[in-house]
Scaffold this active site. Structure first.
Site, PDB file in Angstrom:
ATOM      1  N   GLU A  15       0.745  -1.207   0.111  1.00 48.54           N
ATOM      2  CA  GLU A  15      -0.170  -0.116   0.130  1.00 48.54           C
ATOM      3  C   GLU A  15       0.827   1.497  -0.210  1.00 48.54           C
ATOM      4  O   GLU A  15       0.557   2.078   0.988  1.00 48.54           O
ATOM      5  CB  GLU A  15      -0.854  -0.115   0.985  1.00 48.54           C
ATOM      6  CG  GLU A  15      -1.978  -1.131   1.100  1.00 48.54           C
ATOM      7  CD  GLU A  15      -3.104  -1.096   2.235  1.00 48.54           C
ATOM      8  OE1 GLU A  15      -3.950  -1.738   2.011  1.00 48.54           O
ATOM      9  OE2 GLU A  15      -2.754  -0.411   3.141  1.00 48.54           O
TER      10      GLU A  15
ATOM     11  N   GLU B  59      -6.402  -7.671  -1.197  1.00 46.23           N
ATOM     12  CA  GLU B  59      -6.929  -7.521   0.239  1.00 46.23           C
ATOM     13  C   GLU B  59      -8.399  -7.129   0.447  1.00 46.23           C
ATOM     14  O   GLU B  59      -8.787  -6.289  -0.394  1.00 46.23           O
ATOM     15  CB  GLU B  59      -6.343  -6.521   1.155  1.00 46.23           C
ATOM     16  CG  GLU B  59      -4.864  -6.968   1.610  1.00 46.23           C
ATOM     17  CD  GLU B  59      -4.089  -5.840   2.467  1.00 46.23           C
ATOM     18  OE1 GLU B  59      -4.970  -5.165   2.954  1.00 46.23           O
ATOM     19  OE2 GLU B  59      -2.849  -5.729   2.497  1.00 46.23           O
TER      20      GLU B  59
END
Length: 671
Positions: free
Chosen positions: A155, A313
């Site tokens: 991320e 995710e």
């Protein structure tokens, strides 16, 4: 956009699994983990995301024995690995020796160790250490048979999206010099004569530090662009090192949603082998399923040839970072996962495999919850595994072409939400969600595409608050009408050019001619104000004083200072161009969309009430896979024919989709 290269998918069949952190557990748990993974049908796990401190306990001294054992164990059990570089979490020995690596916020306060992504993207020292651990991993595991995907960091930007330190400032100045060539060009672009902010050299330029001030809009927008580029340079540096030692595809996990993003993911998507996304629903979003849909449509819109992407995710239940982290309702775990698959993901992965007992995210949900396998969550995880195995024929298929496109661009989001604006509480994602929702509720597929996308195949193109647009893009968007299609332009679109300079002559400057209408003044509504429309809708927040020159008025204000004036206009010239100058309520937006659907004869995937989601994927052989997801509390009957891949049942000419359930009908091509 060129055709997508052939990239080997990391698994045979749809991918299923999640983040696996064996380093958090005793080794005797590892064998229990792989046994349960096989029971659930897991075929891909992400390993090593936060393991730098365990792999390199001091500079250049590596300890790989535990990771060797983990990868070998997973491979022996038929589980593929998405191997992460651990650079999201620099080790404490590095931050202790070099605290200057830590990012600095806009108030010039240096962050403290203990968070995520605790490093400055411009730090050459951090880059040196990061590439050393990446090279060691790639050299050791580049040809390991378990490793089927590489995953750079985690991320990126989710903690270090903007750094305001002196090293970043110097890097920003170099970026500006490369972009503009000389300082006078920058002065001209930014309009620095205002407030006497003219620069005589790039060395005088600083990032837009401070909070709540009034930065120069052009400079601030360039800093946003620079920050995205700085993080992308780091990704590319790690990727290049991996590719020296491995032929396995390289990706990283995006954080794509409806609104303004931390970086320019549409540009980033060109640099990854398989675009991947992390998506979490928000507890205070009463249309969570539609937020998921717009994120999936945006991911698909930035892939080449609508090629499959990967849900890297999401959560089995409550995450850890919201005020009240809600558990998912029965069936929601499976329904959310298959909704991502419906919109182009060739898998469904979670954070994380086993719920942590320590650390900041100890209460984050997982595939194996704290309560273990005698739980509803575990039963639903296993049910999802069986469902994804049954959907193996879907792998590699593509979502059918959409006839509606919603155009998004990060520059508009960044510009809209920074600095002094007529209404500083407006959020870029609001109109994206509103227009997407109106089509979604009619089972009409939309592609959410970047500004440079090819628009020739779309019958309808929507521009929601596209504040920033250059002349070439504006001409290309306006040409949609010339070829006979529909263009919908909302308020605060086309108002500024690529330097954030306002276009004069009336709003929305770039689209005045194609719309045949323009606004002489913005009239933001105060918190206790509203105005009524002649379609019965009530407008809050935003209205404009529109001058109609060559268009029909579709909706008018009936009261207030704008009574009798246009809120929505439509000009017919080849195609048609709509100007929506007000922040319409949902019902009014729906009426506009319903008229467009009827005028354009756009077919609905199925005809059903809102809450029934319908998306079709199509294989290379021409077979269709019709995903029907019922997010409502009542059974829904729709006209559809095919065999449900999930349970083998045969349907037609109608099928009932039970409340909260999913059907995936294989529609065989007629011979």
């Amino acid at each position: 956009m060129p055709a997508a290269p052939t990239v080997p998918w990391p698994t045979d069949g749809l991918s299923f699994g999640g983040d696996y952190s064996p380093e958090q557990w005793p080794r005797d748990v590892w064998h229990e983990d792989v046994r349960l993974m096989r029971e659930a049908g897991v075929n891909l796990v992400t390993v090593g995301v936060f393991s730098w401190a365990l792999l390199e306990r001091s500079p250049g001294e590596f300890t790989f024995d535990w990771l060797d054992a983990v990868l070998d164990l997973l491979h022996e059990n038929g589980i593929a690995v998405d191997l992460a570089t651990p650079t999201a979490a620099p080790p404490n020995w590095l931050l202790t020796a070099h605290p200057e690596i830590l990012p600095v916020d806009a108030t010039e306060r240096r962050e403290r160790p203990g968070g995520r992504l605790g490093w400055c993207p411009a730090s050459t020292l951090f880059r040196e250490h990061a590439l050393r651990i990446v090279a060691a991993l790639a050299e050791r595991y580049g040809a390991h048979p378990a490793v089927r995907l590489w995953h750079v960091s985690n991320e990126l930007g989710g903690g270090n999206g903007r750094c305001y330190c002196e090293e970043s400032a110097a890097d920003f100045r170099r970026w500006l010099a490369a972009k503009y060539g000389d300082i006078e060009a920058a002065n001209a672009a930014w309009g620095t004569a205002f407030w006497g902010h003219t620069y005589t050299a790039f060395d005088e330029v600083s990032p837009p530090r401070g909070v709540g001030g009034a930065p120069n809009p052009g400079l601030a927008l360039d800093f946003e662009r620079y920050s995205s580029d700085a993080l992308l340079r780091h990704f590319d540096a790690e990727r290049a090192v991996i590719e020296q030692h491995s032929e396995v595809p390289v990706t990283t996990n995006f954080m794509v949603g409806a609104g303004s993003q931390v970086v320019d993911y549409a540009e980033w998507a060109k640099h990854v082998a398989i675009p991947a996304n992390d998506h979490y629903t928000l507890v205070d979003d009463h249309r969570r399923e539609q937020d998921l849909a717009v994120a999936g449509d945006r991911m698909r819109g930035m892939t080449r040839d609508r090629a499959p992407w990967l849900l890297m995710e999401h959560s089995t239940g409550g995450p850890s970072w919201q005020q009240r982290n809600r558990a998912k309702d029965p069936g929601e775990l499976v329904r959310n996962s298959l909704a991502h698959v419906a919109r182009g993901s060739d898998g469904a992965l979670f954070f994380q495999w086993r719920a942590s007992t320590a650390g900041a995210e100890q209460f984050h949900s997982a595939m194996v919850p704290h309560a273990g396998t005698r739980t509803r969550v575990w039963r639903e995880v296993c049910a999802l595994g069986r469902a994804l195995q049954a959907l193996a024929p879907v792998q590699g298929s593509r979502v059918e072409p959409a006839r509606v496109a919603i155009v998004v661009d990060e520059a508009s989001g960044w510009a809209l939400q920074s600095g002094l604006k007529p209404h500083r509480a407006l959020r870029y994602g609001r109109e994206i969600r509103a227009w997407h929702r109106a089509f979604h509720d009619r089972q009409v597929l939309t592609d959410v595409v970047p500004l440079d996308a090819d628009l020739d195949g779309y019958d309808v193109v929507v521009l929601p608050t596209l504040l920033i647009v250059d002349d070439a893009a504006a001409a290309r968007l306006s040409a949609v009408v010339d070829r006979g299609a529909t263009l919908v332009v909302t308020y605060l679109s086309g108002v500024a050019d690529e330097t954030a300079r306002i276009r004069t002559g009336g709003y929305p400057g770039a689209f005045r001619d194609v719309l045949g209408a323009w606004s002489e003044e913005f009239t933001p509504l105060q918190t206790d104000e509203s105005v009524t429309l002649d379609d019965g809708g009530v407008v809050t927040d935003w209205a404009e004083a529109v001058v109609v020159e060559d268009a029909d008025v579709v909706v008018r204000y009936t009261d207030g200072p704008l009574a009798g004036r246009a809120a929505v206009t439509r000009r017919v010239a080849g195609g048609d161009a709509w100007y929506v100058s007000a922040m319409l309520p949902d019902d009014s937006t729906q009426r506009v969309v319903d008229r467009i659907i009827a005028d354009r004869a756009i077919p609905r995937t199925v005809t059903a009430p809102p809450g029934l989601e319908a998306v079709r994927r199509v294989s290379d052989s021409g077979d269709g896979f019709l995903f029907l997801l019922n997010h409502g509390a009542d059974d829904v009957v729709v006209r559809a024919v095919g065999t449900d891949l999930l349970d083998g049942s045969v349907h037609g000419p109608e099928t009932t989709v039970p409340a909260g359930r999913v059907r995936v009908l294989r529609e065989e091509r007629a011979s």
